[in-house]
Scaffold this motif. Structure first.
Motif, PDB file in Angstrom:
ATOM      1  N   TYR A  33       0.837  -1.207   0.000  1.00  0.00           N
ATOM      2  CA  TYR A  33       0.000   0.000   0.000  1.00  0.00           C
ATOM      3  C   TYR A  33       0.867   1.251   0.000  1.00  0.00           C
ATOM      4  O   TYR A  33       0.634   2.193  -0.772  1.00  0.00           O
ATOM      5  CB  TYR A  33      -0.912  -0.035   1.219  1.00  0.00           C
ATOM      6  N   LEU A  90       1.513  -0.154  -4.855  1.00  0.00           N
ATOM      7  CA  LEU A  90       1.478  -1.312  -5.738  1.00  0.00           C
ATOM      8  C   LEU A  90       0.131  -2.040  -5.715  1.00  0.00           C
ATOM      9  O   LEU A  90       0.003  -3.098  -6.329  1.00  0.00           O
ATOM     10  CB  LEU A  90       2.604  -2.284  -5.354  1.00  0.00           C
ATOM     11  N   LEU A  91      -0.850  -1.498  -5.004  1.00  0.00           N
ATOM     12  CA  LEU A  91      -2.157  -2.157  -4.921  1.00  0.00           C
ATOM     13  C   LEU A  91      -3.126  -1.556  -5.939  1.00  0.00           C
ATOM     14  O   LEU A  91      -2.938  -0.445  -6.423  1.00  0.00           O
ATOM     15  CB  LEU A  91      -2.722  -1.990  -3.501  1.00  0.00           C
ATOM     16  N   SER A  92      -4.152  -2.322  -6.214  1.00  0.00           N
ATOM     17  CA  SER A  92      -5.202  -1.822  -7.095  1.00  0.00           C
ATOM     18  C   SER A  92      -6.082  -0.836  -6.319  1.00  0.00           C
ATOM     19  O   SER A  92      -5.954  -0.683  -5.094  1.00  0.00           O
ATOM     20  CB  SER A  92      -6.052  -2.985  -7.613  1.00  0.00           C
ATOM     21  N   GLU A  93      -6.973  -0.166  -7.049  1.00  0.00           N
ATOM     22  CA  GLU A  93      -7.837   0.825  -6.404  1.00  0.00           C
ATOM     23  C   GLU A  93      -8.733   0.189  -5.347  1.00  0.00           C
ATOM     24  O   GLU A  93      -8.909   0.733  -4.252  1.00  0.00           O
ATOM     25  CB  GLU A  93      -8.677   1.525  -7.475  1.00  0.00           C
ATOM     26  N   SER A  94      -9.269  -0.981  -5.657  1.00  0.00           N
ATOM     27  CA  SER A  94     -10.149  -1.653  -4.693  1.00  0.00           C
ATOM     28  C   SER A  94      -9.367  -2.113  -3.466  1.00  0.00           C
ATOM     29  O   SER A  94      -9.844  -2.026  -2.333  1.00  0.00           O
ATOM     30  CB  SER A  94     -10.834  -2.850  -5.358  1.00  0.00           C
ATOM     31  N   GLU A  95      -8.118  -2.566  -3.697  1.00  0.00           N
ATOM     32  CA  GLU A  95      -7.287  -2.984  -2.561  1.00  0.00           C
ATOM     33  C   GLU A  95      -6.901  -1.784  -1.703  1.00  0.00           C
ATOM     34  O   GLU A  95      -6.847  -1.879  -0.472  1.00  0.00           O
ATOM     35  CB  GLU A  95      -6.036  -3.690  -3.081  1.00  0.00           C
ATOM     36  N   ASN A  96      -6.646  -0.659  -2.330  1.00  0.00           N
ATOM     37  CA  ASN A  96      -6.356   0.559  -1.573  1.00  0.00           C
ATOM     38  C   ASN A  96      -7.543   0.975  -0.719  1.00  0.00           C
ATOM     39  O   ASN A  96      -7.388   1.391   0.439  1.00  0.00           O
ATOM     40  CB  ASN A  96      -5.987   1.701  -2.523  1.00  0.00           C
ATOM     41  N   ASP A  97      -8.750   0.847  -1.284  1.00  0.00           N
ATOM     42  CA  ASP A  97      -9.965   1.185  -0.532  1.00  0.00           C
ATOM     43  C   ASP A  97     -10.113   0.279   0.679  1.00  0.00           C
ATOM     44  O   ASP A  97     -10.502   0.726   1.769  1.00  0.00           O
ATOM     45  CB  ASP A  97     -11.184   1.067  -1.435  1.00  0.00           C
TER      46      ASP A  97
END
Length: 260
Positions: free
Chosen positions: A15, A19-26
């Motif tokens: 994070y 390197l995370l996707s948008e959903s993973e960041n959320d």
């Protein structure tokens, strides 16, 4: 999943490095808002990366680190103290990789600079080599002229100014044995644009002129010029002719004349 397992999973390091996707960041943001220890761990990772980068990389300025730090701290309105109980073994590899990339980038820039400097040095070396060749050539010419002037077999023929310019004069250095002849045009006026001085070897009875050269490279710094060795001559004359020379001398523009 317990917060301890969540923290130790390594997802927070991903994070921080983006390197995370948008959903993973959320999902991470939701966990950080819900659990204070997760938020504290994120801040701890961010500060550790900044500290490690500033201590290991000599190639980033202080101002660059301040900008990076400010961008990271904008994500959180509240700054929490560093979690000293947290082991850095989870994310120290990421920090080291970050520092390594900085070092590689610096070395790449230095390599390009070195290659550019090498090309500049090569260009300068080429210019110097050409200058040396020119100097050697000029030195050889000077030596040849000195030897010609000093040679006892060299005849010096003085050419006096004529009616068109009585102040004009010239000299011809003629060595029959070496088959060399030079004209000293120091005291001739500069020719007008589109005109050139032409040198003639003359036989007087009957008057027979033979062109032995043009003084087409005559300059203020170069007034001693070679001409074709005359097989025989009783006199020399210099006339002003159109650029490229003439088949016969223009006697109305005879500037200098002298007998051998």
């Amino acid at each position: 999943m317990e917060t301890k397992e969540y923290i130790e999973s390594g997802i927070l390091e991903l994070y921080v490095y983006g390197l995370l996707s948008e959903s993973e960041n959320d999902a991470v943001n939701a966990m950080a808002n819900k659990h204070s220890d997760v938020k504290a761990e994120i801040l701890s990772i961010e500060k550790a990366v900044l500290n490690l980068s500033s201590s290991f990389s000599p190639f980033l300025s202080h101002e660059q680190f301040v900008k990076i730090k400010a961008q990271l701290e904008l994500k959180h309105s509240k700054v929490l103290p560093l979690n000293t109980g947290r082991s850095w073994t989870t994310y120290i590899g990421w920090a080291a990789s970050f520092v390594l990339l900085l070092g590689i980038g610096y070395q790449y820039i230095r390599l390009n600079q070195n290659q550019t400097e090498l090309l500049i040095y090569k260009d300068k070396s080429t210019i110097l080599q050409k200058a040396v060749v020119v100097l050697n050539t000029e030195n050889q010419k000077t030596t040849t002229l000195l030897n010609l002037v000093r040679d006892k077999n060299t005849t010096v023929v003085a050419l006096a100014g004529q009616a068109i310019d009585p102040a004009a004069s010239a000299k011809v250095y003629w060595n029959k044995e070496k088959q060399m002849a030079y004209v000293d045009a120091t005291d001739l006026p500069a020719p007008p644009k589109g005109m050139v001085y032409q040198v003639w070897a003359l036989k007087l009875s009957p008057l027979t002129p033979t062109s032995i050269g043009l003084l087409d490279h005559l300059t203020a710094a170069n007034t001693l010029l070679p001409v074709t060795n005359p097989a025989s001559a009783e006199a020399f004359g210099i006339t002003l002719e159109p650029a490229g020379g003439s088949v016969a001398p223009t006697l109305a523009k005879l500037y200098a004349l002298g007998k051998v």
